[in-house]
Design an enzyme around this catalytic site. Structure first.
Site, PDB file in Angstrom:
ATOM      1  N   LYS A 105      52.304 -29.813  18.310  1.00 34.44           N
ATOM      2  CA  LYS A 105      53.647 -29.759  18.177  1.00 34.44           C
ATOM      3  C   LYS A 105      54.545 -28.570  18.593  1.00 34.44           C
ATOM      4  O   LYS A 105      55.472 -28.525  19.041  1.00 34.44           O
ATOM      5  CB  LYS A 105      54.092 -30.326  16.881  1.00 34.44           C
ATOM      6  CG  LYS A 105      53.909 -31.936  16.952  1.00 34.44           C
ATOM      7  CD  LYS A 105      54.680 -32.136  15.420  1.00 34.44           C
ATOM      8  CE  LYS A 105      54.640 -34.099  15.453  1.00 34.44           C
ATOM      9  NZ  LYS A 105      55.016 -34.432  14.357  1.00 34.44           N
ATOM     10  N   LYS A 157      47.488 -40.939  21.711  1.00 36.48           N
ATOM     11  CA  LYS A 157      47.735 -41.611  20.836  1.00 36.48           C
ATOM     12  C   LYS A 157      49.322 -42.271  20.904  1.00 36.48           C
ATOM     13  O   LYS A 157      50.225 -41.608  21.552  1.00 36.48           O
ATOM     14  CB  LYS A 157      47.959 -40.962  19.358  1.00 36.48           C
ATOM     15  CG  LYS A 157      48.382 -41.673  17.973  1.00 36.48           C
ATOM     16  CD  LYS A 157      48.589 -40.671  16.827  1.00 36.48           C
ATOM     17  CE  LYS A 157      50.016 -39.852  17.019  1.00 36.48           C
ATOM     18  NZ  LYS A 157      50.421 -39.203  15.772  1.00 36.48           N
ATOM     19  N   LYS A 211      55.851 -42.863  18.211  1.00 38.13           N
ATOM     20  CA  LYS A 211      57.312 -43.004  18.448  1.00 38.13           C
ATOM     21  C   LYS A 211      58.056 -42.095  18.887  1.00 38.13           C
ATOM     22  O   LYS A 211      59.387 -42.209  19.302  1.00 38.13           O
ATOM     23  CB  LYS A 211      57.801 -43.518  16.957  1.00 38.13           C
ATOM     24  CG  LYS A 211      57.584 -42.496  15.820  1.00 38.13           C
ATOM     25  CD  LYS A 211      57.907 -42.765  14.316  1.00 38.13           C
ATOM     26  CE  LYS A 211      57.633 -41.953  13.471  1.00 38.13           C
ATOM     27  NZ  LYS A 211      56.292 -42.184  12.441  1.00 38.13           N
TER      28      LYS A 211
HETATM   29  P1  TYM Z   1      53.448 -40.614  10.545  1.00 37.46           P
HETATM   30  O1  TYM Z   1      54.934 -40.912  10.322  1.00 37.46           O
HETATM   31  O2  TYM Z   1      53.216 -39.648  11.916  1.00 37.46           O
HETATM   32  O3  TYM Z   1      52.661 -41.645  10.568  1.00 37.46           O
HETATM   33  C1  TYM Z   1      52.600 -42.547   9.828  1.00 37.46           C
HETATM   34  C2  TYM Z   1      51.275 -43.609   9.482  1.00 37.46           C
HETATM   35  O4  TYM Z   1      50.894 -44.313  10.524  1.00 37.46           O
HETATM   36  C3  TYM Z   1      49.717 -43.717  11.061  1.00 37.46           C
HETATM   37  N1  TYM Z   1      49.772 -43.723  12.574  1.00 37.46           N
HETATM   38  C4  TYM Z   1      49.075 -44.344  13.401  1.00 37.46           C
HETATM   39  N2  TYM Z   1      47.773 -45.169  13.128  1.00 37.46           N
HETATM   40  C5  TYM Z   1      47.066 -45.523  14.074  1.00 37.46           C
HETATM   41  N3  TYM Z   1      47.476 -45.564  15.552  1.00 37.46           N
HETATM   42  C6  TYM Z   1      48.582 -44.877  15.713  1.00 37.46           C
HETATM   43  N4  TYM Z   1      49.033 -44.868  16.995  1.00 37.46           N
HETATM   44  C7  TYM Z   1      49.429 -44.379  14.572  1.00 37.46           C
HETATM   45  N5  TYM Z   1      50.705 -43.250  14.882  1.00 37.46           N
HETATM   46  C8  TYM Z   1      50.804 -43.157  13.216  1.00 37.46           C
HETATM   47  C9  TYM Z   1      49.606 -42.267  10.680  1.00 37.46           C
HETATM   48  O5  TYM Z   1      48.154 -42.023  10.732  1.00 37.46           O
HETATM   49  C10 TYM Z   1      50.125 -42.354   9.170  1.00 37.46           C
HETATM   50  O6  TYM Z   1      49.077 -42.974   8.294  1.00 37.46           O
HETATM   51  N6  TYM Z   1      52.072 -36.609   7.606  1.00 37.46           N
HETATM   52  C11 TYM Z   1      52.027 -38.099   7.875  1.00 37.46           C
HETATM   53  C12 TYM Z   1      53.314 -38.745   6.708  1.00 37.46           C
HETATM   54  C13 TYM Z   1      53.000 -38.256   5.344  1.00 37.46           C
HETATM   55  C14 TYM Z   1      51.868 -38.721   4.683  1.00 37.46           C
HETATM   56  C15 TYM Z   1      52.165 -37.949   3.393  1.00 37.46           C
HETATM   57  C16 TYM Z   1      51.008 -39.811   4.659  1.00 37.46           C
HETATM   58  C17 TYM Z   1      53.668 -37.265   4.819  1.00 37.46           C
HETATM   59  N7  TYM Z   1      53.107 -36.900   3.463  1.00 37.46           N
HETATM   60  C18 TYM Z   1      51.239 -38.233   2.040  1.00 37.46           C
HETATM   61  C19 TYM Z   1      50.259 -39.760   3.626  1.00 37.46           C
HETATM   62  C20 TYM Z   1      50.101 -39.295   2.288  1.00 37.46           C
HETATM   63  C21 TYM Z   1      52.793 -38.523   9.193  1.00 37.46           C
HETATM   64  O7  TYM Z   1      53.344 -37.633   9.980  1.00 37.46           O
HETATM   65  O8  TYM Z   1      52.662 -39.831   9.480  1.00 37.46           O
END
Ligand code: TYM
Length: 333
Positions: free
Chosen positions: A115, A197, A200
Protein backbone atom coordinates in the site's frame (compact mmCIF):
# COMPACT_ATOMS: atom_id res chain seq x y z
CA UNK A 1 -12.93 -23.20 25.40
CA UNK A 2 -14.03 -20.65 22.82
CA UNK A 3 -15.55 -17.76 24.73
CA UNK A 4 -15.07 -14.79 22.46
CA UNK A 5 -14.99 -14.40 18.69
CA UNK A 6 -13.95 -11.10 17.14
CA UNK A 7 -13.48 -9.76 13.64
CA UNK A 8 -13.88 -6.64 11.52
CA UNK A 9 -14.16 -5.43 7.94
CA UNK A 10 -12.94 -2.08 6.65
CA UNK A 11 -15.50 0.27 5.11
CA UNK A 12 -13.10 1.27 2.36
CA UNK A 13 -15.71 0.66 -0.33
CA UNK A 14 -18.45 -1.82 -1.04
CA UNK A 15 -17.97 -5.41 -0.01
CA UNK A 16 -16.92 -8.09 -2.47
CA UNK A 17 -17.66 -11.79 -2.66
CA UNK A 18 -14.06 -12.18 -1.39
CA UNK A 19 -15.03 -10.47 1.87
CA UNK A 20 -18.08 -12.67 2.06
CA UNK A 21 -16.51 -16.04 1.28
CA UNK A 22 -13.25 -15.34 3.15
CA UNK A 23 -14.71 -13.73 6.26
CA UNK A 24 -18.41 -12.90 6.68
CA UNK A 25 -19.60 -16.39 5.79
CA UNK A 26 -17.38 -17.71 8.60
CA UNK A 27 -18.80 -15.12 11.02
CA UNK A 28 -22.27 -16.51 10.36
CA UNK A 29 -21.13 -20.11 10.64
CA UNK A 30 -19.39 -19.48 13.96
CA UNK A 31 -22.39 -17.57 15.32
CA UNK A 32 -24.44 -20.72 14.79
CA UNK A 33 -21.76 -23.16 15.95
CA UNK A 34 -20.63 -21.57 19.20
CA UNK A 35 -23.81 -20.93 21.11
CA UNK A 36 -22.16 -20.12 24.41
CA UNK A 37 -19.62 -17.67 22.99
CA UNK A 38 -19.85 -13.91 22.78
CA UNK A 39 -19.25 -12.24 19.41
CA UNK A 40 -17.95 -8.82 18.45
CA UNK A 41 -18.15 -7.96 14.77
CA UNK A 42 -17.29 -4.39 13.97
CA UNK A 43 -16.92 -1.98 11.09
CA UNK A 44 -13.22 -1.06 11.11
CA UNK A 45 -13.64 2.59 10.13
CA UNK A 46 -10.44 3.78 11.82
CA UNK A 47 -8.51 1.37 9.64
CA UNK A 48 -10.09 2.82 6.52
CA UNK A 49 -8.51 6.25 7.02
CA UNK A 50 -4.99 4.89 6.59
CA UNK A 51 -5.90 5.81 3.01
CA UNK A 52 -7.49 9.19 2.21
CA UNK A 53 -11.28 8.84 2.20
CA UNK A 54 -14.09 11.11 1.11
CA UNK A 55 -16.05 11.87 4.31
CA UNK A 56 -19.52 11.35 2.88
CA UNK A 57 -18.56 8.16 1.11
CA UNK A 58 -16.94 6.86 4.28
CA UNK A 59 -20.10 7.55 6.29
CA UNK A 60 -22.13 5.71 3.69
CA UNK A 61 -19.74 2.76 3.53
CA UNK A 62 -19.79 2.34 7.30
CA UNK A 63 -23.57 1.92 7.21
CA UNK A 64 -23.34 -0.36 4.22
CA UNK A 65 -20.91 -2.75 5.88
CA UNK A 66 -23.06 -2.91 9.02
CA UNK A 67 -26.23 -3.52 6.98
CA UNK A 68 -24.45 -6.17 4.94
CA UNK A 69 -23.41 -8.02 8.11
CA UNK A 70 -27.06 -8.42 9.03
CA UNK A 71 -28.22 -9.11 5.48
CA UNK A 72 -25.65 -11.91 5.23
CA UNK A 73 -27.12 -13.61 8.27
CA UNK A 74 -25.54 -12.18 11.39
CA UNK A 75 -28.22 -12.11 14.05
CA UNK A 76 -28.05 -9.01 16.26
CA UNK A 77 -29.73 -10.98 19.03
CA UNK A 78 -26.76 -13.32 19.11
CA UNK A 79 -23.83 -11.06 18.18
CA UNK A 80 -22.65 -7.54 18.90
CA UNK A 81 -22.31 -5.39 15.81
CA UNK A 82 -20.72 -1.98 16.23
CA UNK A 83 -18.55 0.72 14.71
CA UNK A 84 -14.92 0.71 15.82
CA UNK A 85 -14.54 4.50 16.20
CA UNK A 86 -17.53 4.60 18.57
CA UNK A 87 -15.62 2.49 21.08
CA UNK A 88 -12.68 4.64 22.22
CA UNK A 89 -10.78 1.81 23.92
CA UNK A 90 -9.67 0.54 20.48
CA UNK A 91 -7.59 3.65 19.97
CA UNK A 92 -6.43 3.72 23.55
CA UNK A 93 -5.18 0.14 23.54
CA UNK A 94 -3.84 0.75 20.02
CA UNK A 95 -1.37 3.20 21.50
CA UNK A 96 -0.28 0.68 24.13
CA UNK A 97 0.26 -1.84 21.34
CA UNK A 98 2.37 0.70 19.45
CA UNK A 99 4.40 0.88 22.61
CA UNK A 100 4.77 -2.91 22.60
CA UNK A 101 5.49 -3.63 18.92
CA UNK A 102 8.69 -2.67 17.13
CA UNK A 103 8.90 -0.55 13.98
CA UNK A 104 10.85 -3.32 12.24
CA UNK A 105 7.90 -5.66 12.77
CA UNK A 106 5.50 -3.15 11.24
CA UNK A 107 7.77 -2.52 8.26
CA UNK A 108 7.82 -6.20 7.42
CA UNK A 109 4.06 -6.36 6.83
CA UNK A 110 3.32 -7.19 3.19
CA UNK A 111 0.19 -5.05 3.16
CA UNK A 112 2.20 -2.04 4.29
CA UNK A 113 4.82 -2.66 1.62
CA UNK A 114 2.12 -2.92 -1.08
CA UNK A 115 0.00 0.00 0.00
CA UNK A 116 2.86 2.42 0.61
CA UNK A 117 3.65 2.27 -3.12
CA UNK A 118 0.30 3.91 -3.78
CA UNK A 119 0.68 6.77 -1.27
CA UNK A 120 2.73 8.95 -3.59
CA UNK A 121 1.89 12.20 -1.78
CA UNK A 122 3.49 10.83 1.40
CA UNK A 123 2.95 7.70 3.45
CA UNK A 124 0.54 8.08 6.33
CA UNK A 125 1.98 7.14 9.72
CA UNK A 126 -1.13 5.10 10.48
CA UNK A 127 -0.51 2.92 7.43
CA UNK A 128 2.60 1.71 9.23
CA UNK A 129 1.10 1.43 12.71
CA UNK A 130 -2.17 -0.15 11.48
CA UNK A 131 -1.33 -3.67 12.77
CA UNK A 132 -0.96 -2.28 16.32
CA UNK A 133 -4.54 -1.04 16.14
CA UNK A 134 -5.64 -4.36 14.73
CA UNK A 135 -3.90 -6.15 17.61
CA UNK A 136 -5.79 -3.88 20.01
CA UNK A 137 -9.11 -4.65 18.26
CA UNK A 138 -8.58 -8.32 18.98
CA UNK A 139 -6.80 -8.37 22.35
CA UNK A 140 -9.28 -5.94 23.94
CA UNK A 141 -11.94 -8.64 23.89
CA UNK A 142 -9.71 -11.61 24.78
CA UNK A 143 -10.74 -13.18 21.50
CA UNK A 144 -10.05 -16.91 21.18
CA UNK A 145 -10.95 -17.09 17.50
CA UNK A 146 -10.62 -14.50 14.76
CA UNK A 147 -12.31 -15.41 11.46
CA UNK A 148 -10.32 -13.87 8.59
CA UNK A 149 -9.20 -14.48 5.03
CA UNK A 150 -5.58 -15.54 4.70
CA UNK A 151 -4.40 -12.10 3.53
CA UNK A 152 -4.77 -11.08 7.18
CA UNK A 153 -2.70 -13.91 8.64
CA UNK A 154 0.45 -11.84 8.95
CA UNK A 155 -1.45 -9.26 10.99
CA UNK A 156 -2.86 -11.98 13.19
CA UNK A 157 0.60 -13.46 13.76
CA UNK A 158 1.78 -10.02 14.82
CA UNK A 159 -1.19 -9.72 17.17
CA UNK A 160 -0.21 -13.00 18.80
CA UNK A 161 3.39 -11.87 19.10
CA UNK A 162 2.68 -8.50 20.71
CA UNK A 163 0.05 -10.08 22.95
CA UNK A 164 2.60 -12.59 24.18
CA UNK A 165 5.24 -9.93 24.59
CA UNK A 166 2.89 -7.85 26.72
CA UNK A 167 1.96 -10.90 28.80
CA UNK A 168 5.62 -11.70 29.40
CA UNK A 169 6.48 -8.16 30.35
CA UNK A 170 3.51 -7.31 32.58
CA UNK A 171 2.06 -10.66 33.58
CA UNK A 172 -0.74 -12.61 31.99
CA UNK A 173 -3.24 -10.09 30.62
CA UNK A 174 -4.43 -11.10 27.17
CA UNK A 175 -5.82 -14.27 25.69
CA UNK A 176 -3.69 -15.22 22.66
CA UNK A 177 -6.07 -15.58 19.69
CA UNK A 178 -6.14 -18.11 16.87
CA UNK A 179 -7.12 -17.42 13.29
CA UNK A 180 -10.13 -19.20 11.85
CA UNK A 181 -10.19 -19.74 8.09
CA UNK A 182 -12.96 -20.87 5.79
CA UNK A 183 -11.05 -23.96 4.64
CA UNK A 184 -12.42 -24.12 1.10
CA UNK A 185 -12.01 -20.47 0.32
CA UNK A 186 -9.09 -18.82 2.03
CA UNK A 187 -8.45 -16.33 -0.75
CA UNK A 188 -10.60 -15.29 -3.69
CA UNK A 189 -8.58 -13.91 -6.57
CA UNK A 190 -9.25 -11.09 -9.03
CA UNK A 191 -11.37 -12.06 -12.04
CA UNK A 192 -9.15 -9.93 -14.27
CA UNK A 193 -5.83 -11.22 -12.92
CA UNK A 194 -6.15 -14.48 -10.97
CA UNK A 195 -2.67 -14.04 -9.50
CA UNK A 196 -3.88 -11.01 -7.54
CA UNK A 197 -6.28 -10.94 -4.59
CA UNK A 198 -9.84 -9.81 -5.34
CA UNK A 199 -10.06 -6.41 -3.71
CA UNK A 200 -12.73 -3.74 -3.33
CA UNK A 201 -10.12 -1.06 -3.95
CA UNK A 202 -9.01 -2.51 -7.32
CA UNK A 203 -9.24 -0.01 -10.18
CA UNK A 204 -10.56 -2.59 -12.65
CA UNK A 205 -14.29 -2.97 -12.03
CA UNK A 206 -14.69 -6.34 -13.65
CA UNK A 207 -11.99 -7.78 -11.37
CA UNK A 208 -14.39 -8.03 -8.43
CA UNK A 209 -18.02 -8.87 -7.76
CA UNK A 210 -19.76 -6.71 -5.20
CA UNK A 211 -22.33 -8.24 -2.89
CA UNK A 212 -24.84 -5.67 -4.13
CA UNK A 213 -24.01 -5.93 -7.85
CA UNK A 214 -27.00 -6.25 -10.21
CA UNK A 215 -27.66 -9.77 -11.56
CA UNK A 216 -26.58 -8.95 -15.12
CA UNK A 217 -23.43 -7.33 -13.96
CA UNK A 218 -22.54 -10.43 -11.94
CA UNK A 219 -23.16 -12.70 -14.93
CA UNK A 220 -21.12 -10.46 -17.23
CA UNK A 221 -18.22 -10.27 -14.81
CA UNK A 222 -18.12 -14.06 -14.45
CA UNK A 223 -18.48 -14.40 -18.22
CA UNK A 224 -15.47 -12.17 -18.83
CA UNK A 225 -13.31 -13.68 -16.07
CA UNK A 226 -9.81 -14.51 -17.29
CA UNK A 227 -9.23 -18.23 -17.87
CA UNK A 228 -6.65 -20.28 -19.78
CA UNK A 229 -6.82 -21.65 -23.31
CA UNK A 230 -7.24 -25.27 -22.23
CA UNK A 231 -10.81 -26.62 -22.28
CA UNK A 232 -10.94 -28.85 -19.22
CA UNK A 233 -12.33 -27.82 -15.87
CA UNK A 234 -10.19 -28.97 -12.96
CA UNK A 235 -8.40 -27.42 -10.02
CA UNK A 236 -4.73 -26.62 -10.61
CA UNK A 237 -3.77 -23.37 -8.97
CA UNK A 238 -0.41 -23.14 -10.71
CA UNK A 239 -1.33 -23.87 -14.29
CA UNK A 240 -5.00 -22.91 -14.22
CA UNK A 241 -5.32 -20.09 -11.69
CA UNK A 242 -8.40 -18.56 -13.35
CA UNK A 243 -10.45 -21.77 -13.48
CA UNK A 244 -9.23 -22.77 -10.02
CA UNK A 245 -10.45 -19.45 -8.63
CA UNK A 246 -13.85 -19.91 -10.26
CA UNK A 247 -14.03 -23.43 -8.81
CA UNK A 248 -13.36 -22.01 -5.33
CA UNK A 249 -16.07 -19.42 -5.83
CA UNK A 250 -18.47 -22.13 -7.02
CA UNK A 251 -17.63 -24.23 -3.96
CA UNK A 252 -18.14 -21.24 -1.66
CA UNK A 253 -21.59 -20.49 -3.00
CA UNK A 254 -22.80 -24.06 -3.39
CA UNK A 255 -21.40 -25.92 -0.41
CA UNK A 256 -20.29 -28.60 -2.89
CA UNK A 257 -16.66 -29.64 -2.74
CA UNK A 258 -14.30 -28.72 -5.58
CA UNK A 259 -14.00 -32.43 -6.49
CA UNK A 260 -17.75 -32.73 -6.79
CA UNK A 261 -17.88 -29.69 -9.03
CA UNK A 262 -15.03 -31.02 -11.20
CA UNK A 263 -17.02 -34.21 -11.73
CA UNK A 264 -20.16 -32.28 -12.54
CA UNK A 265 -18.36 -30.35 -15.30
CA UNK A 266 -16.09 -33.13 -16.55
CA UNK A 267 -17.36 -32.98 -20.10
CA UNK A 268 -18.71 -29.48 -20.16
CA UNK A 269 -17.41 -26.25 -21.62
CA UNK A 270 -16.00 -23.20 -19.84
CA UNK A 271 -18.98 -21.29 -21.15
CA UNK A 272 -21.48 -23.64 -19.56
CA UNK A 273 -19.56 -23.64 -16.30
CA UNK A 274 -19.37 -19.85 -16.21
CA UNK A 275 -23.02 -19.46 -17.06
CA UNK A 276 -24.06 -21.84 -14.24
CA UNK A 277 -21.72 -20.09 -11.83
CA UNK A 278 -23.18 -16.67 -12.71
CA UNK A 279 -26.67 -17.98 -12.04
CA UNK A 280 -25.59 -19.65 -8.82
CA UNK A 281 -24.13 -16.41 -7.42
CA UNK A 282 -27.14 -14.35 -8.51
CA UNK A 283 -29.58 -16.77 -6.84
CA UNK A 284 -27.51 -16.98 -3.68
CA UNK A 285 -27.19 -13.21 -3.34
CA UNK A 286 -30.82 -12.39 -4.16
CA UNK A 287 -32.24 -12.73 -0.62
CA UNK A 288 -29.15 -11.04 0.82
CA UNK A 289 -29.59 -8.06 -1.50
CA UNK A 290 -33.29 -7.77 -0.65
CA UNK A 291 -32.62 -7.83 3.06
CA UNK A 292 -29.78 -5.34 2.64
CA UNK A 293 -32.07 -2.80 0.94
CA UNK A 294 -34.60 -3.10 3.75
CA UNK A 295 -32.03 -2.63 6.49
CA UNK A 296 -29.71 0.01 5.08
CA UNK A 297 -31.79 3.08 5.95
CA UNK A 298 -33.78 1.60 8.80
CA UNK A 299 -33.94 2.73 12.40
CA UNK A 300 -33.40 -0.91 13.29
CA UNK A 301 -29.82 -0.69 12.03
CA UNK A 302 -29.15 2.23 14.36
CA UNK A 303 -30.67 0.37 17.28
CA UNK A 304 -28.43 -2.61 16.59
CA UNK A 305 -25.34 -0.41 16.34
CA UNK A 306 -26.21 1.43 19.57
CA UNK A 307 -26.67 -1.83 21.43
CA UNK A 308 -23.47 -3.29 20.03
CA UNK A 309 -21.51 -0.15 20.91
CA UNK A 310 -22.80 -0.10 24.48
CA UNK A 311 -21.81 -3.71 25.12
CA UNK A 312 -18.42 -3.28 23.42
CA UNK A 313 -17.70 -0.22 25.56
CA UNK A 314 -18.38 -2.11 28.78
CA UNK A 315 -16.17 -5.09 27.90
CA UNK A 316 -13.35 -3.08 26.34
CA UNK A 317 -13.14 -0.50 29.13
CA UNK A 318 -12.83 -3.25 31.70
CA UNK A 319 -9.83 -4.61 29.84
CA UNK A 320 -8.30 -1.21 29.25
CA UNK A 321 -8.45 -0.38 32.93
CA UNK A 322 -6.54 -3.57 33.75
CA UNK A 323 -3.94 -2.77 31.12
CA UNK A 324 -3.40 0.81 32.34
CA UNK A 325 -3.00 -0.52 35.85
CA UNK A 326 -0.42 -3.12 34.78
CA UNK A 327 1.57 -0.63 32.73
CA UNK A 328 1.53 1.87 35.61
CA UNK A 329 -0.32 4.68 33.88
CA UNK A 330 -2.24 7.31 35.84
CA UNK A 331 -2.76 7.09 39.60
CA UNK A 332 -3.19 4.04 41.77
CA UNK A 333 -6.85 3.27 42.46
P1 TYM B 1 -10.50 -6.15 4.93
O1 TYM B 1 -11.50 -5.08 5.17
O2 TYM B 1 -9.49 -5.93 3.87
O3 TYM B 1 -11.23 -7.49 4.64
C1 TYM B 1 -12.23 -8.00 5.50
C2 TYM B 1 -12.13 -9.50 5.58
O4 TYM B 1 -12.32 -10.06 4.28
C3 TYM B 1 -11.22 -10.91 3.96
N1 TYM B 1 -10.94 -10.79 2.53
C4 TYM B 1 -10.82 -11.84 1.70
N2 TYM B 1 -10.90 -13.17 1.91
C5 TYM B 1 -10.74 -13.97 0.84
N3 TYM B 1 -10.49 -13.51 -0.41
C6 TYM B 1 -10.39 -12.19 -0.67
N4 TYM B 1 -10.17 -11.75 -1.89
C7 TYM B 1 -10.56 -11.28 0.43
N5 TYM B 1 -10.53 -9.93 0.53
C8 TYM B 1 -10.77 -9.66 1.82
C9 TYM B 1 -10.06 -10.40 4.80
O5 TYM B 1 -9.09 -11.40 5.01
C10 TYM B 1 -10.76 -9.99 6.06
O6 TYM B 1 -10.93 -11.08 6.93
N6 TYM B 1 -7.39 -5.42 8.78
C11 TYM B 1 -8.63 -6.03 8.37
C12 TYM B 1 -9.82 -5.52 9.14
C13 TYM B 1 -9.63 -5.63 10.61
C14 TYM B 1 -9.73 -6.81 11.40
C15 TYM B 1 -9.48 -6.39 12.73
C16 TYM B 1 -10.00 -8.14 11.10
C17 TYM B 1 -9.34 -4.59 11.44
N7 TYM B 1 -9.24 -5.04 12.72
C18 TYM B 1 -9.49 -7.30 13.81
C19 TYM B 1 -10.01 -9.05 12.17
C20 TYM B 1 -9.77 -8.64 13.50
C21 TYM B 1 -8.87 -5.72 6.90
O7 TYM B 1 -8.33 -4.79 6.35
O8 TYM B 1 -9.77 -6.52 6.29
Amino acid sequence: MVKRIVSGVQPSGKLTIGNYLGAIKSFVKLQDEYEGAEFFFFVADLHAITVTQDRLKLRQSIREVAAMYIACGLDPDKVNIFIQSEVPAHNQLGYIMESTAYIGEMERMTQYKDKRQRQVEGIKTSLLTYPALMAADILLYDANLVPIGDDQDQHLELTRMVGERFNNQYGNTFEIPKAYYNKDVVRIMSLADPLKKMSKSDEIERSFILLDDEPNRIKNKIGSAVTDSDTKIYFDKENKPGISNLLSIYAGFSDKSVEEIEKLYENKSYQEFKSDLGNLIVDYLKPIQERYKEILNSKYLDEVLDRGRDRAIIISNRKLEKVYHKVGLGRKK
